[in-house]
Design a protein around this motif. Structure first.
Motif, PDB file in Angstrom:
ATOM      1  N   LYS A  34       0.832  -1.217   0.000  1.00  0.00           N
ATOM      2  CA  LYS A  34       0.000   0.000   0.000  1.00  0.00           C
ATOM      3  C   LYS A  34       0.860   1.257   0.000  1.00  0.00           C
ATOM      4  O   LYS A  34       0.450   2.303  -0.470  1.00  0.00           O
ATOM      5  CB  LYS A  34      -0.898   0.030   1.240  1.00  0.00           C
ATOM      6  N   ARG A  35       2.061   1.153   0.588  1.00  0.00           N
ATOM      7  CA  ARG A  35       2.950   2.318   0.679  1.00  0.00           C
ATOM      8  C   ARG A  35       4.351   1.930   0.221  1.00  0.00           C
ATOM      9  O   ARG A  35       4.792   0.804   0.448  1.00  0.00           O
ATOM     10  CB  ARG A  35       2.999   2.811   2.128  1.00  0.00           C
ATOM     11  N   VAL A  36       5.024   2.879  -0.434  1.00  0.00           N
ATOM     12  CA  VAL A  36       6.367   2.635  -0.959  1.00  0.00           C
ATOM     13  C   VAL A  36       7.285   3.737  -0.472  1.00  0.00           C
ATOM     14  O   VAL A  36       6.889   4.903  -0.413  1.00  0.00           O
ATOM     15  CB  VAL A  36       6.354   2.593  -2.509  1.00  0.00           C
ATOM     16  N   LYS A  37       8.509   3.372  -0.114  1.00  0.00           N
ATOM     17  CA  LYS A  37       9.515   4.375   0.239  1.00  0.00           C
ATOM     18  C   LYS A  37      10.688   4.207  -0.712  1.00  0.00           C
ATOM     19  O   LYS A  37      11.189   3.099  -0.910  1.00  0.00           O
ATOM     20  CB  LYS A  37       9.975   4.170   1.684  1.00  0.00           C
ATOM     21  N   LEU A  38      11.080   5.312  -1.329  1.00  0.00           N
ATOM     22  CA  LEU A  38      12.210   5.282  -2.253  1.00  0.00           C
ATOM     23  C   LEU A  38      13.457   5.706  -1.501  1.00  0.00           C
ATOM     24  O   LEU A  38      13.475   6.750  -0.850  1.00  0.00           O
ATOM     25  CB  LEU A  38      11.952   6.226  -3.436  1.00  0.00           C
ATOM     26  N   ILE A  39      14.496   4.871  -1.584  1.00  0.00           N
ATOM     27  CA  ILE A  39      15.759   5.218  -0.936  1.00  0.00           C
ATOM     28  C   ILE A  39      16.868   5.187  -1.973  1.00  0.00           C
ATOM     29  O   ILE A  39      16.662   4.763  -3.107  1.00  0.00           O
ATOM     30  CB  ILE A  39      16.094   4.247   0.225  1.00  0.00           C
ATOM     31  N   GLY A  40      18.036   5.627  -1.582  1.00  0.00           N
ATOM     32  CA  GLY A  40      19.185   5.651  -2.488  1.00  0.00           C
ATOM     33  C   GLY A  40      19.669   7.077  -2.674  1.00  0.00           C
ATOM     34  O   GLY A  40      18.970   8.035  -2.333  1.00  0.00           O
ATOM     35  N   SER A  41      20.852   7.223  -3.234  1.00  0.00           N
ATOM     36  CA  SER A  41      21.478   8.544  -3.340  1.00  0.00           C
ATOM     37  C   SER A  41      20.692   9.484  -4.259  1.00  0.00           C
ATOM     38  O   SER A  41      20.653  10.689  -4.038  1.00  0.00           O
ATOM     39  CB  SER A  41      22.914   8.411  -3.839  1.00  0.00           C
ATOM     40  N   SER A  42      20.014   8.939  -5.279  1.00  0.00           N
ATOM     41  CA  SER A  42      19.281   9.802  -6.210  1.00  0.00           C
ATOM     42  C   SER A  42      17.798   9.926  -5.860  1.00  0.00           C
ATOM     43  O   SER A  42      17.037  10.518  -6.622  1.00  0.00           O
ATOM     44  CB  SER A  42      19.454   9.277  -7.636  1.00  0.00           C
ATOM     45  N   ALA A  43      17.373   9.376  -4.722  1.00  0.00           N
ATOM     46  CA  ALA A  43      15.956   9.421  -4.345  1.00  0.00           C
ATOM     47  C   ALA A  43      15.483  10.847  -4.088  1.00  0.00           C
ATOM     48  O   ALA A  43      14.338  11.195  -4.375  1.00  0.00           O
ATOM     49  CB  ALA A  43      15.717   8.558  -3.117  1.00  0.00           C
ATOM     50  N   LYS A  44      16.370  11.689  -3.574  1.00  0.00           N
ATOM     51  CA  LYS A  44      16.008  13.086  -3.264  1.00  0.00           C
ATOM     52  C   LYS A  44      15.593  13.854  -4.523  1.00  0.00           C
ATOM     53  O   LYS A  44      14.696  14.690  -4.485  1.00  0.00           O
ATOM     54  CB  LYS A  44      17.184  13.804  -2.603  1.00  0.00           C
TER      55      LYS A  44
END
Length: 135
Positions: free
Chosen positions: A106-116
């Motif tokens: 239902k929910r997604v979190k984007l991580i990583g150096s280019s996520a910002k």
């Protein structure tokens, strides 16, 4: 048999034992408590779960339990899934088109150096990125 007979059936009841009323009653002196010992004393009360000094079962077994009701988001590292960076606008449906998600997500979190850098493309409340500390 009459309707007004409210007394119990013959032989179904017994006289109450009167404990500690002299030797002749058969329950005098120690009053059915046996000889000495903790259980024979007045005011005796056993702790719940006490097993005579043996480690009680609730202390022998490991602690179990507590699962948070807060649903954790499904985490995607955008450095590994490059296709997400190339999307025009990021919604749950558009992520599903390029990355396999189960129906329960239902929910997604984007991580990583280019996520910002993807913040402006996100058009869905259910999608978040790592927070930037306010300067």
């Amino acid at each position: 048999m009459g309707l007004h007979n409210l007394s119990p059936a013959p032989g179904s009841t017994h006289a109450k034992k009167r404990v500690g009323r002299g030797q002749g009653s058969g329950l005098g002196k120690t009053a059915g408590r046996g000889q000495k010992g903790q259980k024979s004393r007045s005011g005796y009360k056993q702790k719940r779960g006490f097993e005579g000094g043996q480690q009680p079962i609730q202390r022998r077994l490991p602690k179990v339990g507590f699962s948070s009701k807060v649903e954790k988001p499904y985490v995607i590292n955008v450095d590994k899934v490059k296709a997400i960076c190339e999307l025009e606008e990021i919604t749950l449906e558009s992520i599903k088109s390029v990355h396999k998600l189960s129906k329960s997500v239902k929910r997604v979190k984007l991580i990583g150096s280019s996520a910002k850098d993807l913040r402006d493309k996100i058009k869905d409340e259910a999608i978040t990125t790592s927070r930037v500390k306010d300067q």
